[in-house]
Design an enzyme around this catalytic site. Structure first.
Site, mmCIF file in Angstrom:
data_model
loop_
_atom_site.group_PDB
_atom_site.id
_atom_site.type_symbol
_atom_site.label_atom_id
_atom_site.label_comp_id
_atom_site.label_asym_id
_atom_site.label_seq_id
_atom_site.Cartn_x
_atom_site.Cartn_y
_atom_site.Cartn_z
ATOM 1 N N CYS A 77 8.588 2.125 -2.202
ATOM 2 C CA CYS A 77 7.853 1.923 -0.949
ATOM 3 C C CYS A 77 7.472 3.232 -0.257
ATOM 4 O O CYS A 77 6.504 3.275 0.494
ATOM 5 C CB CYS A 77 8.676 1.061 0.005
ATOM 6 S SG CYS A 77 8.976 -0.612 -0.605
ATOM 7 N N ASN A 132 3.871 -7.456 0.605
ATOM 8 C CA ASN A 132 4.320 -6.080 0.405
ATOM 9 C C ASN A 132 3.812 -5.580 -0.942
ATOM 10 O O ASN A 132 4.265 -6.035 -1.983
ATOM 11 C CB ASN A 132 5.852 -6.029 0.457
ATOM 12 C CG ASN A 132 6.413 -4.627 0.276
ATOM 13 O OD1 ASN A 132 5.677 -3.670 0.040
ATOM 14 N ND2 ASN A 132 7.723 -4.497 0.366
ATOM 15 N N HIS A 164 4.324 1.303 6.598
ATOM 16 C CA HIS A 164 4.504 0.562 5.349
ATOM 17 C C HIS A 164 4.654 -0.923 5.665
ATOM 18 O O HIS A 164 5.402 -1.308 6.574
ATOM 19 C CB HIS A 164 5.736 1.086 4.615
ATOM 20 C CG HIS A 164 6.173 0.221 3.487
ATOM 21 N ND1 HIS A 164 5.327 -0.192 2.478
ATOM 22 C CD2 HIS A 164 7.396 -0.331 3.200
ATOM 23 C CE1 HIS A 164 5.997 -0.948 1.630
ATOM 24 N NE2 HIS A 164 7.247 -1.048 2.052
#
Length: 343
Positions: free
Chosen positions: A121, A300, A270
């Site tokens: 991530c 995501n 993010h």
């Protein structure tokens, strides 16, 4: 000193939309759309078709970014791909992307170096830091940075895996980091890691310490233990650390640039969980209009979330020249990063 600025952004998401209700109806996941939305903010995600890999999506995002920067693939001096879902265990997706950009074809081949970053991530920010360093050092004039993921091929789309599989989607984002003499660009990228939590969010299937390295059941039957095959996560612990660490990373970025939170025009976080980002915004007293989200539509996409959000925000007019922008990410490792950009 030469500055590094983002001269072009681009993104690609697969056309196949998978809603929360689709997870229930098509895969038999025992959950509700309300349960997913309440905990994550996610309403839908994109899944790539079978046969489509990470570099297939990355090349479309890359061409979009190159067009925005009015550049051609042969103008590139370096390619960096951030992903946790490459086509193969090795080589990385960077060389596949180089090939698909036509850089190793014919008499005019340009064998641009291709680098892969495996920071999940936080991968885009780690890759951005590397690109900025190359440009500032005079080692490159134009660097392609891609974040791309094909999660859907490796998700446990069952009730057992619902707390993880409901989070993720496929997609790719890209930016071109270029040299400039103007007083603008990436002011700094600030990175961190804490390996004490390396197994809190992980996928253990490739454990090279094992003999053979694909784990077997205790009876040595040769089948892979299910808990090793799929991603696992301690969601509460990840949430707790994500909030505190991203807050700290943002404050460090502001402190290093002698600015306050109130000086930032746009925050691009993010897209792991909308609740994390909303909590951070509340703690910092940042108004909603300064924090765009797209997790509700894409889920995501790990290393791709920030570059996709950058490209979308530029195209819909939320991200304008002259703005001061903050980026922040947190993920598996634990790893994290933040950046300040004068757009």
């Amino acid at each position: 000193m030469v500055q590094a600025y983002i001269s072009g952004t681009g993104f690609y998401v697969p056309p196949r939309v998978v809603t929360n209700d689709d997870l229930i109806r098509n895969y038999g996941v025992d959950t509700t759309s309300e349960w997913i939305v309440q905990r994550t903010g996610i309403e839908a995600r994109r899944f790539a078709d079978e046969g489509v890999g990470t570099s297939d999506m990355a090349v479309l995002a890359a061409r979009d970014a190159l067009a925005a920067a009015t550049l051609q693939p042969h103008d590139l001096d370096l390619i960096i791909v951030a992903t946790l879902s490459p086509e193969h265990a090795f080589p990385g997706s960077g060389v596949f992307l180089q090939q698909k950009l036509g850089l190793c074809d014919g008499d005019n081949a340009k064998f641009v170096p291709a680098l892969d970053v495996r920071n999940q991530c936080s991968g885009f920010l780690y890759a951005l830091s590397t690109a900025v360093a190359h440009v500032r050092a005079g080692m490159a004039k134009h660097v392609l940075v891609c974040g791309a993921e094909t999660h859907s091929a490796a998700l446990d789309l069952s009730t057992d895996g619902r707390t993880v599989s409901s989070l993720f989607g496929d997609g790719a984002g890209a930016v071109i980091v270029s040299a400039t003499d103007a007083d603008r660009g990436v002011r700094g990228v600030y990175l961190g890691a804490d390996g004490r939590f390396a197994e809190v969010l992980c996928q253990k299937i490739w454990d090279i310490r094992k003999r053979p390295f694909i784990p077997k059941n205790p009876d040595r039957s040769g089948t892979v233990a299910p808990e090793m095959l799929w991603a696992s996560m301690d969601g509460k612990l990840v949430f707790k650390h994500a909030v505190g660490t991203m807050l700290g990373a943002l404050m460090r970025a502001c402190g290093n640039n002698n600015i306050g939170i109130e000086d930032i025009d746009l925050f691009l976080f993010h897209q792991a969980n909308m609740r994390i980002n909303q909590f951070i915004a509340h703690q910092l007293h940042v108004p909603d209009e300064k924090i765009p989200h797209n997790i509700q539509r894409y889920g995501n996409t790990t290393a791709a979330t920030i570059p996709i959000l950058l490209a979308e925000s530029e195209r819909n007019g939320k991200l304008k020249p002259g703005m001061k922008v903050a980026l922040a990410a947190f993920g598996s490792g634990f790893t994290w990063g933040s950046a300040i950009i004068d757009w």
